[in-house]
Design a protein around this motif. Sequence first.
Motif, short mmCIF file in Angstrom:
data_model
loop_
_atom_site.label_atom_id
_atom_site.label_comp_id
_atom_site.label_asym_id
_atom_site.label_seq_id
_atom_site.Cartn_x
_atom_site.Cartn_y
_atom_site.Cartn_z
N GLY A 144 0.80 -1.21 0.00
CA GLY A 144 0.00 0.00 0.00
C GLY A 144 0.83 1.26 0.00
O GLY A 144 1.99 1.26 0.43
N ASP A 145 0.25 2.33 -0.47
CA ASP A 145 0.87 3.64 -0.45
C ASP A 145 0.64 4.23 0.94
O ASP A 145 -0.50 4.45 1.34
CB ASP A 145 0.22 4.52 -1.52
CG ASP A 145 0.74 5.94 -1.54
OD1 ASP A 145 1.50 6.34 -0.63
OD2 ASP A 145 0.37 6.67 -2.49
N PRO A 146 1.71 4.47 1.71
CA PRO A 146 1.55 4.98 3.08
C PRO A 146 0.69 6.24 3.16
O PRO A 146 -0.04 6.43 4.13
CB PRO A 146 2.97 5.25 3.54
CG PRO A 146 3.82 4.35 2.72
CD PRO A 146 3.12 4.26 1.38
N SER A 147 0.73 7.08 2.14
CA SER A 147 -0.06 8.31 2.17
C SER A 147 -1.55 8.05 2.00
O SER A 147 -2.37 8.93 2.22
CB SER A 147 0.43 9.30 1.10
OG SER A 147 0.12 8.81 -0.19
N ARG A 148 -1.90 6.82 1.60
CA ARG A 148 -3.31 6.48 1.39
C ARG A 148 -3.87 5.56 2.48
O ARG A 148 -4.99 5.08 2.35
CB ARG A 148 -3.49 5.83 0.03
CG ARG A 148 -3.21 6.81 -1.08
CD ARG A 148 -3.65 6.27 -2.38
NE ARG A 148 -3.59 7.37 -3.34
CZ ARG A 148 -4.11 7.31 -4.52
NH1 ARG A 148 -4.73 6.22 -4.90
NH2 ARG A 148 -4.02 8.32 -5.34
N THR A 153 -6.56 0.55 2.47
CA THR A 153 -5.12 0.50 2.72
C THR A 153 -4.92 0.71 4.21
O THR A 153 -5.38 1.70 4.78
CB THR A 153 -4.38 1.59 1.91
OG1 THR A 153 -4.60 1.34 0.52
CG2 THR A 153 -2.88 1.56 2.19
N ARG A 192 -2.22 0.65 7.60
CA ARG A 192 -0.85 0.67 8.15
C ARG A 192 -0.88 -0.20 9.40
O ARG A 192 -1.60 0.08 10.34
CB ARG A 192 -0.42 2.07 8.52
CG ARG A 192 0.98 2.12 9.18
CD ARG A 192 1.34 3.50 9.70
NE ARG A 192 1.12 4.54 8.72
CZ ARG A 192 2.00 4.90 7.76
NH1 ARG A 192 3.15 4.30 7.69
NH2 ARG A 192 1.70 5.86 6.91
N GLN A 241 -2.56 -2.90 1.02
CA GLN A 241 -3.88 -2.63 0.45
C GLN A 241 -4.58 -3.95 0.20
O GLN A 241 -4.05 -4.83 -0.49
CB GLN A 241 -3.77 -1.85 -0.86
CG GLN A 241 -5.13 -1.54 -1.45
CD GLN A 241 -5.05 -0.75 -2.74
OE1 GLN A 241 -3.97 -0.45 -3.24
NE2 GLN A 241 -6.20 -0.41 -3.28
#
Length: 170
Positions: free
Chosen positions: A54-58, A85, A87, A142
């Motif tokens: 996953g994209d950490p910013s998402r 997504t 974390r 994600q």
Amino acid sequence: MMKKTLAILMLGAVPALAFAAGGHGGGHDLPAHGGSGHDMAAMSKTSAAAGQPGDPSRASRTIELLMDDTMRFTPSEIEVQPGETVRFLVRNAGRLPHEMVIGSVAELKAHAAEMREAPGLEHAEPNMITLGAGQHGDLVWQFDKAGTVDFACLIPGHMEAGMVGRVRVG
């Protein structure tokens, strides 16, 4: 005498050569995201059913996950939505190294068998985090499809002792 000295020198050089070559030396020395050199390419490719890095910013939320020497994850059951997504803030509260590896049951069992055969394997893939005693780190994932995604600690003996968990997506 010369042959004996040569044999001793050769035996001393083998570990040094293995270390210099990288790959499978040194065990789980555990920087925050595992070692390097072990190719889990097959697992990474087939993990598409489990989702993708996953994209950490998402990341829509953070889930704290505790690993300990009782060979358990807390929580061991997690619910997420398809497309979410997450974390994972993973903490090793034990004195032993532990890891969280995301995949299908078949992938996890196959990789666990590989780890039992070569317990010194070092590996670092986006679907896993390996932590030494007292360490913490994060893994961003994600979850693409509804269904069940599993995770386990693949350090030899840990999964077999019950160090497994499940993410219900849906």
